[in-house]
Design an enzyme around this catalytic site. Structure first.
Site, short mmCIF file in Angstrom:
data_model
loop_
_atom_site.label_atom_id
_atom_site.label_comp_id
_atom_site.label_asym_id
_atom_site.label_seq_id
_atom_site.Cartn_x
_atom_site.Cartn_y
_atom_site.Cartn_z
CB SER A 1 -13.18 9.53 3.07
OG SER A 1 -14.25 9.04 3.86
CE1 TYR B 1 -10.52 10.93 7.70
CE2 TYR B 1 -12.82 10.53 7.15
CZ TYR B 1 -11.49 10.20 7.02
OH TYR B 1 -11.11 9.16 6.20
P1 NAP Z 1 -4.07 3.92 8.60
O1 NAP Z 1 -3.80 2.46 8.51
O2 NAP Z 1 -4.14 4.57 9.94
O3 NAP Z 1 -3.01 4.64 7.68
C1 NAP Z 1 -2.72 6.00 7.75
C2 NAP Z 1 -1.33 6.20 7.19
O4 NAP Z 1 -1.02 7.59 7.18
C3 NAP Z 1 -0.27 5.50 8.01
O5 NAP Z 1 0.68 4.93 7.14
C4 NAP Z 1 0.36 6.64 8.80
O6 NAP Z 1 1.68 6.28 9.07
C5 NAP Z 1 0.26 7.76 7.79
N1 NAP Z 1 0.34 9.10 8.35
C6 NAP Z 1 -0.51 9.67 9.24
N2 NAP Z 1 -0.10 10.92 9.52
C7 NAP Z 1 1.02 11.15 8.78
C8 NAP Z 1 1.90 12.24 8.63
N3 NAP Z 1 1.73 13.39 9.30
N4 NAP Z 1 2.97 12.13 7.80
C9 NAP Z 1 3.17 10.97 7.12
N5 NAP Z 1 2.37 9.90 7.21
C10 NAP Z 1 1.30 9.99 8.04
O7 NAP Z 1 -5.45 4.27 7.91
P2 NAP Z 1 -6.03 4.00 6.44
O8 NAP Z 1 -7.44 3.67 6.64
O9 NAP Z 1 -5.17 3.10 5.66
O10 NAP Z 1 -5.98 5.48 5.87
C11 NAP Z 1 -5.35 5.82 4.64
C12 NAP Z 1 -6.20 6.90 3.97
O11 NAP Z 1 -7.47 6.34 3.62
C13 NAP Z 1 -6.52 8.10 4.86
O12 NAP Z 1 -6.40 9.29 4.12
C14 NAP Z 1 -7.96 7.87 5.26
O13 NAP Z 1 -8.62 9.07 5.54
C15 NAP Z 1 -8.48 7.22 4.00
N6 NAP Z 1 -9.72 6.45 4.16
C16 NAP Z 1 -9.80 5.44 5.04
C17 NAP Z 1 -10.99 4.74 5.18
C18 NAP Z 1 -11.14 3.62 6.15
O14 NAP Z 1 -12.29 3.26 6.49
N7 NAP Z 1 -10.07 3.01 6.63
C19 NAP Z 1 -12.11 5.09 4.40
C20 NAP Z 1 -12.00 6.13 3.50
C21 NAP Z 1 -10.79 6.81 3.38
P3 NAP Z 1 2.59 6.75 10.32
O15 NAP Z 1 1.75 6.64 11.54
O16 NAP Z 1 3.73 5.79 10.23
O17 NAP Z 1 2.99 8.15 9.99
#
Ligand code: NAP
Length: 234
Positions: free
Chosen positions: A137, A150
């Protein structure tokens, strides 16, 4: 010829879902997360494009999960790509961040990525071929207030990936770290960001950009890539 295998954590929603659908064009994708119903939604999207995937319901923060996941991968010699994407966001002041918030964040975002990498590393090293992608991120490059857990997890991830990259050069394994700005995904549900979400990066646009990086040819690797909105951070 059989497709190579890509393993994608956090494949049930958001960035992981979008990456899974795109990568299924090229790989047999193993989708990992805790919520089976949401994983099945990703599977439907993949099947609708006449591509194939496998689902593994698992919590990557737990030691035992890693053995369970590994035992469910059928043709381990085909493993070529790991996307360490699963992550959670706790956005609270240090006063409000409790020990459980801290442990959950570090154990999912950082420790889970370490465990998943350990799981497949000997397969990639023995083939002298492979790719490991970390979804960090912009919070892995610069600090934000009300995000100590985070930011610590994402700075840690950069350190882990950077050290790993040096270690794996001689094994021809490409290690990539992606630093996205705000992306419109469920991570922002109930975080008071609803008004901004339509102006965030769209998951499929992010995926398209990452897809090109993953497919850098021959001996090229995109080691680190920051992907922001053209207009910058909020
Ligand atoms: P999201 O839609 O909430 O996705 C998070 C994913 O991680 C879900 O599939 C969730 O699935 C899974 N997860 C969470 N805890 C887990 C665990 N203990 N074991 C296995 N799976 C787990 O959010 P996202 O934005 O797509 O995030 C994906 C990545 O991108 C993250 O690392 C986040 O930090 C990064 N990111 C996001 C943004 C943003 O603005 N959205 C920006 C920069 C980086 P389940 O709940 O089914 O387990």
């Amino acid at each position: 010829m059989d497709k190579p295998i890509a393993i994608i954590t956090g494949a049930s929603t958001g960035i992981g879902q979008s990456l899974s659908v795109k990568l299924s064009e090229q790989y047999l994708v193993y989708l990992i997360s805790r919520n089976k119903d949401n994983l099945n939604k990703t599977k439907e999207l993949i099947n609708a494009q006449n591509n194939d995937c496998k689902i593994i319901v698992s919590d990557i923060s737990r030691n035992q999960s890693i053995n369970d996941i590994y035992s469910q991968i059928e043709d381990k010699e085909q493993i070529e790509l790991l996307i360490n994407n699963a992550g959670i966001g706790v956005f609270k002041s240090i006063t409000d961040t409790n020990i459980e918030d801290w442990d959950n964040t570090i154990n999912t975002n950082l420790r889970g990525s370490f465990l998943m990498t350990k799981m497949i590393i000997d397969d990639l090293k023995s083939k002298k071929n492979g790719k490991i992608v970390f979804i960090s991120s912009v919070a892995g490059l610069q600090p934000y207030k009300n995000s100590t857990a985070y930011v610590a997890s994402k700075y840690g991830l950069r350190g882990f990936a950077s050290a790993l990259r040096e270690e794996l050069r001689e094994f021809n394994i490409k290690v990539m770290t992606i630093f996205p700005g705000a992306v419109n995904t469920p991570i922002w549900d109930n975080k008071g960001m609803d008004e901004l979400r339509k102006d965030m990066i769209a998951t499929d646009d992010l995926t398209e950009t990452i897809f090109h990086a993953i497919n850098a040819p021959n001996n090229c690797v995109t080691e680190e890539m920051t992907i922001r909105r053209t207009s910058g951070d909020f």
